[in-house]
Design a protein around this motif. Structure first.
Motif, PDB file in Angstrom:
ATOM      1  N   GLU A  16      -5.521  28.904  38.616  1.00  0.00           N
ATOM      2  CA  GLU A  16      -5.323  30.106  39.431  1.00  0.00           C
ATOM      3  C   GLU A  16      -3.841  30.321  39.736  1.00  0.00           C
ATOM      4  N   ASN A  17      -3.149  29.264  40.138  1.00  0.00           N
ATOM      5  CA  ASN A  17      -1.727  29.344  40.486  1.00  0.00           C
ATOM      6  C   ASN A  17      -1.044  28.030  40.181  1.00  0.00           C
ATOM      7  N   SER A  47       2.289  22.222  42.834  1.00  0.00           N
ATOM      8  CA  SER A  47       0.875  22.361  43.140  1.00  0.00           C
ATOM      9  C   SER A  47       0.181  23.207  42.081  1.00  0.00           C
ATOM     10  N   GLU A  49      -3.159  24.922  41.382  1.00  0.00           N
ATOM     11  CA  GLU A  49      -4.367  25.372  42.077  1.00  0.00           C
ATOM     12  C   GLU A  49      -5.391  25.814  41.039  1.00  0.00           C
ATOM     13  N   THR A  50      -6.575  25.207  41.117  1.00  0.00           N
ATOM     14  CA  THR A  50      -7.601  25.446  40.099  1.00  0.00           C
ATOM     15  C   THR A  50      -8.881  25.992  40.709  1.00  0.00           C
ATOM     16  N   ARG A  51      -9.733  26.499  39.842  1.00  0.00           N
ATOM     17  CA  ARG A  51     -11.078  26.909  40.242  1.00  0.00           C
ATOM     18  C   ARG A  51     -12.068  26.155  39.359  1.00  0.00           C
ATOM     19  N   SER A  54     -12.033  20.037  40.136  1.00  0.00           N
ATOM     20  CA  SER A  54     -11.334  19.353  41.215  1.00  0.00           C
ATOM     21  C   SER A  54     -11.528  17.853  41.049  1.00  0.00           C
TER      22      SER A  54
END
Length: 100
Positions: A16-17, A47, A49-51, A54
């Motif tokens: 995502e980011n 960082s 950031e994932t979807r 995890s």
């Protein structure tokens, strides 16, 4: 966050980011970790950031290869050339940056 973000290529399934920057802080006394107050420290933050993926339960670990490919694709994207150079210079080569 005021940290810079990388451009994530379209079609990314999991990333995502990707955010990066530097924080400067001053320690406080902590007897449990033998830390004394007043020392200036530099924290480099990267960082991802994932979807749907995890480090906790219910992640499908077979998708980690795709995730790593997306992270590499973001860093290799021409849109992120300057950001990738900044990360390389500050995080790995120890040069100063302006992301304070």
């Amino acid at each position: 966050s005021k940290f810079p973000r990388l451009h994530i290529p379209s079609g990314s399934l999991y990333v995502e980011n990707i955010v990066f920057g530097t924080l400067r802080a001053t320690t406080v006394d902590n007897k449990w970790f033998n830390i004394t107050a007043g020392k200036t420290v530099t924290l480099r933050v990267l960082s991802v950031e994932t979807r749907e993926i995890s480090m906790i339960l219910f992640s499908d670990f077979y998708h980690y290869g795709t995730l790593i490919g997306e992270i590499i694709g973001a860093f290799a994207s021409p849109a992120n050339a300057e950001a990738a150079k900044t990360i390389l210079d500050t995080f790995y080569l120890g040069r100063e940056d302006d992301n304070r």
